[in-house]
Each structure stands twice: as C-alpha cells, then as structure tokens.
Motif scaffolding. Sequence first.
Motif, mmCIF file in Angstrom:
data_model
loop_
_atom_site.group_PDB
_atom_site.id
_atom_site.type_symbol
_atom_site.label_atom_id
_atom_site.label_comp_id
_atom_site.label_asym_id
_atom_site.label_seq_id
_atom_site.Cartn_x
_atom_site.Cartn_y
_atom_site.Cartn_z
ATOM 1 N N GLU A 1 -11.244 0.021 -2.344
ATOM 2 C CA GLU A 1 -10.611 -0.466 -3.580
ATOM 3 C C GLU A 1 -11.641 -0.547 -4.708
ATOM 4 O O GLU A 1 -11.321 -0.294 -5.868
ATOM 5 N N HIS B 1 -4.809 2.670 4.100
ATOM 6 C CA HIS B 1 -4.788 1.201 4.102
ATOM 7 C C HIS B 1 -3.502 0.700 4.744
ATOM 8 O O HIS B 1 -3.526 -0.223 5.557
ATOM 9 N N ILE C 1 -11.197 -2.168 3.693
ATOM 10 C CA ILE C 1 -10.347 -1.679 2.610
ATOM 11 C C ILE C 1 -10.965 -1.980 1.245
ATOM 12 O O ILE C 1 -10.895 -1.174 0.319
ATOM 13 N N GLU D 1 -4.696 4.925 0.045
ATOM 14 C CA GLU D 1 -3.693 3.857 0.123
ATOM 15 C C GLU D 1 -2.823 4.046 1.370
ATOM 16 O O GLU D 1 -2.468 3.072 2.039
ATOM 17 N N GLU E 1 0.842 -1.200 0.000
ATOM 18 C CA GLU E 1 0.000 0.000 0.000
ATOM 19 C C GLU E 1 0.883 1.258 0.000
ATOM 20 O O GLU E 1 0.606 2.221 -0.715
HETATM 21 FE FE LIG Z 1 -5.173 -0.025 -1.091
#
Ligand SMILES: [Fe+2]
Lengths: 265, 323
Positions: free
Chosen positions: B166, B86, B162, B83, B53
């Motif tokens: 995404e 994450h 997450i 990201e 990530e």
């Molecule tokens: Fe991600």
Amino acid sequence: MTAPSVLPPPPPAPHDELELLLRLGDDRLVLGHRLSEWCGHAPILEEDIALANVALDLLGQATMLLRRAGEVEGKGRDEDALAYWREAVEFRNCLLVEQPNGDFAFTMARQFLFDVYAVVTLDAVSRSTNAELAAIAAKALKEAKYHVRHSGEWMLKLGDGTDESHRRVQGALDELWRFTPELFAADDVAARLAAEGIGPDLPALRAHWHELVHDVVERATLTLPHESSHTPHLNGGRAGMHSEHLGHLLAEMQIVARSHPGAKW
Amino acid sequence: MTQTRTAPQDDPAKVAEFEARIAAGQSIEPKDWMPERYRRQLIRMMSQHAHSEIVGMLPEGNWITRAPSLRRKISLIAKVQDEAGHGLYIYCGTETLGVDRAELIQQLLDGTAKYSSIFNYPTLSWADIGVIGWFVDGAAIVNQTVLAKASYGPYARAMIRICKEENFHKRQGYEIVATLANGTSAQKAMVQDAVNRWWWPSLMMFGPSDANSPNTAELIKWKVKRRTNDELRQRFVNLTVPQAAAVNLTLPDPDLAYDTESENWSFGRIDWDEFNQVLRGNGPCNRERLAARRKAHDDGAWVREAASAYAAKQRAKQASEAA
Ligand SMILES: [Fe+2]
Ligand SMILES: [Fe+2]
C-alpha cells in the motif's frame, strides 16, 4: 557497362528491422491490452492475478520492442509515441490478438495459440544475428514458456472438464483457427529478414507449432479444426489490413493521451 | 428461544484468561481458544477488508484500458493485481477462523456483507487514479499500520505484508498527482477536480465518528482495533494537508485550519447523511459494483465447475493407476 560489385550485398534496409520490431511489439501490445480487460472480472481471483501477470509480461515486452523500434526508425518517436499516436492501419499485429475476449474459453484458446507461436518464434529470434533483438527475444522467451504452461493447462481443464466447457473451448478453437495461417505467412519483408538471419523463418516454424498445439489439443480431448476452415485472405494484419475490432481497441487505449497533445504523464 | 440468536455463552474463566493474554500483549493464534464474540468480530472485520480489496479493483480497473502511457498502464495493472492478492490473502486469513471463502463471497454477492464505502464512487478521469492512490491507499495505510498490531496473529501478519504494498501504491498515486499538478492547465484542472471529488469520501473511509461507532469499545478492549475512527481520521488529515500544499492543490474544506494547541488540522463537518446513504446501498455506484461482481461470478461458474471436474478426473486416474 556495370562491373560486378566487389562489395558484400547491402544489409537489409533499416525499414525491414523496424517492421519486424513493430510486428513483434504490436502483437504484444494488443494482446496485453486485451488481457488487461479481464482485470477484476475473471472467473476466480487466482485467474485475475494470473491474467494480469501475462498482460504485464506482454506489455513489458511491447515496451522494449517499441522503444527499440523508435530508435531504429530514428525519427525521435519513443514507445508511447508509437503506441498512442499511430492509426489502426499503421499497426502491424496479427489479426488473432485483436479479436475481442469473448468468454474465458475464447480468451484461453486465443492465448494458447499465441503462446505456442510466441515460444517457437522467440526461440528463433533469440538466435538472431541482430544482438539487440536477440537479447529482447531471449528475455521474452523465458516469460512465454510460463505463459504457454498456464494457457496449456487451461486447455486441458476446459477440454477435459465438463460437457459445457468442452463445447465452449472447442467452439473457440474452431472460431479462431482461421487466424492461424497468418502467423506463418512470410511476405517479402519476412523473407528478407529470414534470409539475413535476423528474423524467424516463419513457414519453416509452422510444423513445429502445429505439433505442439496438436499435442495439447489431443490431450485435452479436443479436435483440431480442419485446414479447409482456413480463410485464405485473412492475413492482412502485418500490412495494416485489420479487422474492425482494432480501431475500437485503439480508440479506447489512445483517448486520454490524444486528448492532451504534448502532455507528460 | 433467544439461545440461537446470541453467541453461545463463553466460560468466564476462559474469557478472563484470554483477556489477560491480550492485556499482556500476546498474539492470538488460530488454534487458541477465543470468545465467540471475538471470533465473529474478526470474521466481520477481516471479510469486510477482503471484500473491499476485491470491489476496489473495479473503480481503478476502469482506467486500465485508457491509461495514457505504457508505464502508467503497466503500473496500474500491477496495482490492481496487488489488490486482488490482498483480497486473496485476507480471505485465507479469515478461513483460519473457520469460515470458507465461498461462503464469504456469497455474502458479498447477496449484499449482506459490507465493503468500504469509498469504492461506491465513480472514477471519472485519469486523475482519479492518482488521487485514489494518494488518498485511498494513504487512508488504508493509516488504518492498516495500527491493524498490524492487532491481537489476532494472522490478521496482524497480513497487514504487515500488505502495508508495504500500500505504501508503494500511495507513492505511485502521489507521483501521478504531482505530475498532473505540474502539467498543462488542463491536467491541473483535472487533478484539482479529482481532489475535490475524493476528499470527503476519503475522510468517510474511517467510518462513523466515535460517538456513533457501536463496535469500537469492545474491539479496542480486545486489541482488534488499536485506535478509534476519529483518531485515525485526524492522523490522515494531518498527514495529507501538507502533501496537498506541496503540489499546490487545494483541499475542498474552507474550515481546514491548524490548531497550534492540539497540533492538529481541524476540519469541517462530514456529511454523515451521505455516508449513511452510501452504506445503505444508495451511493453513486453501489449497484454497478455489485452487478459487476455478480456478473464475474455467474459468468465464471462454468469455468470453476470445469476446473473441479478436471481435478476430480485426474484424482480418479491417479487412484486407478496406483491400484
Ligand atoms: Fe490493498
Ligand atoms: Fe492498494
């Protein structure tokens, strides 16, 4: 022989309102862009996230302001036309925001000086007689209050952290101080807008800004640079007289859009 | 003295009890007993995921300053910021297994920890931003949808959260791709070129084929993994082929063909030499990616020191005020 007019004085030219929208919008576009350069390269992950948040708010504000500028101008330009297809000399941002990021102390000191400026000016603009402008400013003011808390806390951490962080942030403050008089300089446009209650009375806001900055700087065990370090002629941003940095920033920002005239993204 | 090199021997009775819980579909929580191998495998997988990530922020971050409209600029910053979130979230999840984030980050910077091979490829045009969202986030969804059923509770819950983001990234990426594919001839050429460059590396994201995947059997037994690399890769291909056709883009594989019997899109041979080279550090951008992470870390050292010095001063102040 001209008789005294029975009509009220004419409203300020739309040009003045356009100028104000560009000044507010370009400050935020350029500073948001600068902050976004940090994304992925910040000292800690939490700060990657925080700096991106501020960048997103500023770019969101810039979008609203430039969109409105396009409407007021009435030539069919939208926010992207204004962001991507103007030359550096047509930008109306202050010099402070276009200065390169430097280290984290420099970025934070620049951000802090701007955030306090944003809070005091947006507070004034949120009471503008121009309803559209007042609404945009009111929304942006809420965000600016979060931003100044974030940058103000970093001023404390860096100023009262280690010897090195103190030295770096004091150096940044000394370096940036010369760009602050421009923030409150009122040219004819700003003076007319203030007289009409549309724009902020910039010279009148300076004392309050100074007080807020001074409070944090003192708590951060830092020293405000002496007024003699002002460089009197550094106030051309609002008239398109920028530093050399802006042209490079725009070259990067505009390259894809300008390589494909007429394309949609 | 092999004792120091291998995991401590786990009590067979406890292992049996643990495996029975897994078989019954129960989730394992941080305070539960777990075999040392399980703990280590999870730390390895979760930290690799977190590193991916973080390193993944770099290729996309490369286009933030050049995004061609304000809307695209804003959504790209928001994506890269997601990201980072994450990464942070998965590092926190990994900390529940008794390692700390600083240690994991040090492994990334040392080059001893892995991250997804895909991020060692360069982003060369704006179209790459669309194609990465479509392929790379798309592949991540295929992986993470099954990881959301992993036996370790904190990892499974992280994946559920997450995965929602995404999905958003993938939709946004595909929308960029569709816009370019319906745009000027230069835009069409740009997006086809990006598809050509990212297709094979995206298939490699699922890891070695099952025949060469040493960890798979154990991970599946413990329900850390729920599907093999090849199964997931096939699912991704099956999903992506019609999406490419819908926007009139060609996937760069002459062997791509629909097999009516298996209802799968069969595809050509993956260049595993390339994959292994990238894993060994010889991909196009491995050095640049690690150098960028190291620079951010080293340049930020004085900031982190300042923040902890300030926090210590504040604590001391509060203590003396309380006294
Ligand atoms: Fe991600
Ligand atoms: Fe993503």
